[in-house]
Design a protein around this motif. Structure first.
Motif, PDB file in Angstrom:
ATOM      1  N   ALA B  98       0.835  -1.203   0.000  1.00  9.79           N
ATOM      2  CA  ALA B  98       0.000   0.000   0.000  1.00  9.79           C
ATOM      3  C   ALA B  98       0.870   1.254   0.000  1.00  9.79           C
ATOM      4  CB  ALA B  98      -0.917  -0.003   1.221  1.00  9.79           C
ATOM      5  N   ALA B  99       1.964   1.216   0.749  1.00  3.62           N
ATOM      6  CA  ALA B  99       2.861   2.373   0.805  1.00  3.62           C
ATOM      7  C   ALA B  99       3.451   2.646  -0.579  1.00  3.62           C
ATOM      8  CB  ALA B  99       3.975   2.114   1.821  1.00  3.62           C
ATOM      9  N   HIS B 100       3.805   1.592  -1.274  1.00  3.20           N
ATOM     10  CA  HIS B 100       4.343   1.784  -2.624  1.00  3.20           C
ATOM     11  C   HIS B 100       3.271   2.307  -3.580  1.00  3.20           C
ATOM     12  CE1 HIS B 100       7.909  -0.557  -1.312  1.00  3.20           C
ATOM     13  NE2 HIS B 100       8.495   0.207  -2.217  1.00  3.20           N
ATOM     14  N   GLU B 101       2.059   1.784  -3.436  1.00  6.09           N
ATOM     15  CA  GLU B 101       0.947   2.275  -4.254  1.00  6.09           C
ATOM     16  C   GLU B 101       0.777   3.770  -4.040  1.00  6.09           C
ATOM     17  OE1 GLU B 101      -0.277  -0.067  -6.739  1.00  6.09           O
ATOM     18  OE2 GLU B 101      -2.230   0.705  -6.054  1.00  6.09           O
ATOM     19  N   ALA B 102       0.704   4.170  -2.763  1.00  3.46           N
ATOM     20  CA  ALA B 102       0.481   5.577  -2.433  1.00  3.46           C
ATOM     21  C   ALA B 102       1.635   6.432  -2.955  1.00  3.46           C
ATOM     22  CB  ALA B 102       0.319   5.743  -0.921  1.00  3.46           C
ATOM     23  N   ILE B 137      -1.929  -4.949   7.959  1.00  2.49           N
ATOM     24  CA  ILE B 137      -0.546  -4.945   8.439  1.00  2.49           C
ATOM     25  C   ILE B 137      -0.189  -6.367   8.846  1.00  2.49           C
ATOM     26  CG2 ILE B 137       1.055  -3.959  10.125  1.00  2.49           C
ATOM     27  CD1 ILE B 137      -0.902  -1.593  10.413  1.00  2.49           C
ATOM     28  N   PRO B 138       0.813  -6.964   8.208  1.00  2.08           N
ATOM     29  CA  PRO B 138       1.112  -8.354   8.539  1.00  2.08           C
ATOM     30  C   PRO B 138       1.667  -8.492   9.950  1.00  2.08           C
ATOM     31  CG  PRO B 138       2.754  -7.500   6.993  1.00  2.08           C
ATOM     32  CD  PRO B 138       1.702  -6.444   7.150  1.00  2.08           C
ATOM     33  N   LEU B 139       0.897  -9.107  10.818  1.00  3.06           N
ATOM     34  CA  LEU B 139       1.288  -9.310  12.222  1.00  3.06           C
ATOM     35  C   LEU B 139       0.744 -10.649  12.681  1.00  3.06           C
ATOM     36  CD1 LEU B 139       0.531  -5.784  13.746  1.00  3.06           C
ATOM     37  CD2 LEU B 139       2.796  -6.802  13.455  1.00  3.06           C
ATOM     38  N   ASN B 140       1.269 -11.132  13.787  1.00  7.84           N
ATOM     39  CA  ASN B 140       0.829 -12.378  14.409  1.00  7.84           C
ATOM     40  C   ASN B 140      -0.705 -12.448  14.435  1.00  7.84           C
ATOM     41  OD1 ASN B 140       0.356 -14.537  16.067  1.00  7.84           O
ATOM     42  ND2 ASN B 140       1.431 -13.691  17.851  1.00  7.84           N
ATOM     43  N   LEU B 148      -3.711   2.795  18.229  1.00  8.00           N
ATOM     44  CA  LEU B 148      -3.857   3.677  17.074  1.00  8.00           C
ATOM     45  C   LEU B 148      -2.511   4.194  16.574  1.00  8.00           C
ATOM     46  CD1 LEU B 148      -5.675   5.268  15.182  1.00  8.00           C
ATOM     47  CD2 LEU B 148      -6.023   6.948  16.997  1.00  8.00           C
ATOM     48  N   SER B 149      -1.689   4.703  17.497  1.00  9.69           N
ATOM     49  CA  SER B 149      -0.439   5.333  17.068  1.00  9.69           C
ATOM     50  C   SER B 149       0.518   4.308  16.470  1.00  9.69           C
ATOM     51  CB  SER B 149       0.231   6.050  18.230  1.00  9.69           C
ATOM     52  OG  SER B 149       0.693   5.115  19.178  1.00  9.69           O
ATOM     53  N   GLN B 150       0.434   3.064  16.934  1.00  9.48           N
ATOM     54  CA  GLN B 150       1.323   2.039  16.393  1.00  9.48           C
ATOM     55  C   GLN B 150       0.915   1.656  14.981  1.00  9.48           C
ATOM     56  OE1 GLN B 150       1.184  -0.655  19.743  1.00  9.48           O
ATOM     57  NE2 GLN B 150       3.334  -0.248  20.153  1.00  9.48           N
ATOM     58  N   ALA B 151      -0.393   1.644  14.720  1.00 12.05           N
ATOM     59  CA  ALA B 151      -0.854   1.379  13.352  1.00 12.05           C
ATOM     60  C   ALA B 151      -0.386   2.502  12.428  1.00 12.05           C
ATOM     61  CB  ALA B 151      -2.377   1.249  13.326  1.00 12.05           C
ATOM     62  N   VAL B 152      -0.538   3.755  12.902  1.00 16.46           N
ATOM     63  CA  VAL B 152      -0.078   4.898  12.102  1.00 16.46           C
ATOM     64  C   VAL B 152       1.430   4.786  11.868  1.00 16.46           C
ATOM     65  CG1 VAL B 152       0.241   7.417  12.102  1.00 16.46           C
ATOM     66  CG2 VAL B 152      -1.942   6.433  12.862  1.00 16.46           C
ATOM     67  N   LEU B 153       2.152   4.394  12.919  1.00 21.45           N
ATOM     68  CA  LEU B 153       3.610   4.300  12.804  1.00 21.45           C
ATOM     69  C   LEU B 153       4.029   3.253  11.761  1.00 21.45           C
ATOM     70  CD1 LEU B 153       6.429   5.144  13.973  1.00 21.45           C
ATOM     71  CD2 LEU B 153       6.217   3.158  15.469  1.00 21.45           C
ATOM     72  N   LEU B 154       3.420   2.079  11.807  1.00 17.51           N
ATOM     73  CA  LEU B 154       3.847   1.012  10.890  1.00 17.51           C
ATOM     74  C   LEU B 154       3.550   1.375   9.436  1.00 17.51           C
ATOM     75  CD1 LEU B 154       2.944  -2.311  12.765  1.00 17.51           C
ATOM     76  CD2 LEU B 154       5.203  -1.336  12.364  1.00 17.51           C
ATOM     77  N   VAL B 155       2.375   1.910   9.189  1.00 19.82           N
ATOM     78  CA  VAL B 155       2.038   2.272   7.807  1.00 19.82           C
ATOM     79  C   VAL B 155       2.878   3.473   7.372  1.00 19.82           C
ATOM     80  CG1 VAL B 155       0.188   2.945   6.237  1.00 19.82           C
ATOM     81  CG2 VAL B 155      -0.281   1.323   8.072  1.00 19.82           C
ATOM     82  N   GLY B 156       3.044   4.437   8.284  1.00 17.57           N
ATOM     83  CA  GLY B 156       3.872   5.607   7.973  1.00 17.57           C
ATOM     84  C   GLY B 156       5.325   5.222   7.714  1.00 17.57           C
ATOM     85  N   TYR B 157       5.824   4.288   8.495  1.00 16.96           N
ATOM     86  CA  TYR B 157       7.196   3.794   8.330  1.00 16.96           C
ATOM     87  C   TYR B 157       7.379   3.168   6.952  1.00 16.96           C
ATOM     88  CZ  TYR B 157      10.889   0.211   9.043  1.00 16.96           C
ATOM     89  OH  TYR B 157      11.976  -0.607   8.920  1.00 16.96           O
ATOM     90  N   GLU B 158       6.401   2.377   6.535  1.00 11.94           N
ATOM     91  CA  GLU B 158       6.503   1.774   5.201  1.00 11.94           C
ATOM     92  C   GLU B 158       6.504   2.871   4.132  1.00 11.94           C
ATOM     93  OE1 GLU B 158       7.361  -1.045   4.352  1.00 11.94           O
ATOM     94  OE2 GLU B 158       6.576  -2.616   5.658  1.00 11.94           O
TER      95      GLU B 158
END
Lengths: 250, 250
Positions: B98-102, B137-140, B148-158
């Motif tokens: 998704a990050a690459h798409e965006a 987000i691929p996770l266990n 919330l902030s961790q979801a934002v962080l992982l997608v933002g990081y990508e």
């Protein structure tokens, strides 16, 4: 599992809550072996357990050590996370590259650890010099400070991706199957036949353009059969046909 | 910058503190455009600002909307993050994909947004159906709930990785330069010459093995010249030579 995932070493974590949140992040990423060097607070306190959000198992199983040296004694490869540049002569790996390194080593039964420093200061140079490599998480250099659990999450996430090869995943369509092209084209033909009376459809050239536009619209979205049925229903409704519209044979 | 980074849309966030932490994660990842749909608490409160950890600029500039539809009105491509499987017919992208798409769309001046739901429930189906794609987000899978902030962080990081191409970075050696091989070999020869009197060095075959072992040890670590000097000093000391050891010409 334990042998095939890296140990997470938290050096002198200050707040039990942060240790709990780090446990949650570990659980998110399929990691289980937490090691604590001189934690300031009790990592099994109610606060820590609440912050772990159902990952208390990791907290209860965490081992506590008096020094970083003891915490990594049985490991064979250790990487240290730092936000700041260090003057130590050591390979600096991106989180992604470090995760791949660890994954590869673990597959060869080399025991690996990932080291994180105290919240306020990060790892000191004495701890870093014990590591085989430094991990640098690529982030906005003007604002790269992360809290402890977020650092654990990002590195753990990169490791999890190496295990699942999910990062590279392109896309999957959710449950349903796209309709066969024949059904979509039959729908388009049907729609076109209904548009015969429309002004633009009377002029040959304009008709051709409109047909192409419409077909582009209805092929692009990977419609399912169910969705085609919905569209038939919509058309039916728009035409004011109270009885089921007569559809072409699929 | 704004045009080339995705907007972050937080739908009905519950706690101001979480909005503040999401702002911090955005700043970590070089993102700046925060949009809030019906936040329950004041996102510029002291609590939110403290949690943002110097990213209060993002909070003060955040725009508030009465509905998700209004929040995404000017965007051209929107992806919705979900942890659970949804029955909607929509492409499901990994965070990395998704990050690459965006990133690709933004380069073509297509305005993109990434949508996150309320802490407790995540996005509802009415919000998700507004999105062009779902981000998973691929996770266990047994423990994939993120705050919330961790979801934002992982997608933002990508997303940040796509901008810097840092994820693929193999490694850089820190500041110093590895010594030239000649200097390392000279050091080895010197050490070998000092070992001439040692038992193992007297038997030809054993000697050969030991030389190879030693050379492996001293070439593997990418020693710098400074470190070689340190090693010379160590040898000097071990031999009990109080005056500077006579080194071979480099």
């Amino acid at each position: 599992m334990s042998a095939l995932t890296p140990s997470i070493i938290l050096v002198e974590p200050q707040l039990a809550e942060n240790v709990g949140m780090a446990a949650r992040a570990m659980m998110n990423c399929g990691l289980c072996d937490m090691r604590l060097v001189n934690p300031r607070e009790d990592h099994t306190s109610a606060k820590a357990v609440a912050a772990s959000s159902n990952a208390e198992e990791i907290l209860y199983n965490a081992k506590v050590y008096a020094s970083t040296e003891e915490a990594i004694a049985d490991l064979q490869w250790v990487a240290a996370t730092t936000a700041r540049h260090r003057d130590q002569t050591k390979a600096v790996l991106s989180a992604e590259f470090a995760a791949h390194e660890a994954a590869q080593k673990l597959q060869n039964n080399i025991r690996c650890g990932l080291m994180f420093g105290p919240e306020r200061t990060g790892l000191n140079n004495r701890d870093i010099c014990l590591a085989d490599a430094i991990i640098n998480i690529p982030l906005n250099p003007k604002h790269c400070s992360l809290n402890l659990s977020q650092a654990v999450l990002l590195v753990g996430y990169e490791f999890y991706k190496t295990q699942k090869d999910l990062g590279k995943e392109e896309f999957v369509t959710n449950h349903t199957t796209p309709a066969e092209k024949a059904k979509i084209l039959k729908f388009c033909s049907y729609l076109e036949s209904l548009l015969e009376d429309c002004g633009n459809f009377r002029v040959g050239e304009k008709r051709e353009k409109m047909v192409i536009n419409l077909r582009n619209i209805f092929t692009r979205g990977q419609l399912t059969e169910q969705e085609l049925n919905t569209l038939y229903g919509v058309i039916n409704h728009l035409r004011g046909t109270p009885r089921p519209v007569k559809r072409p044979e699929a």
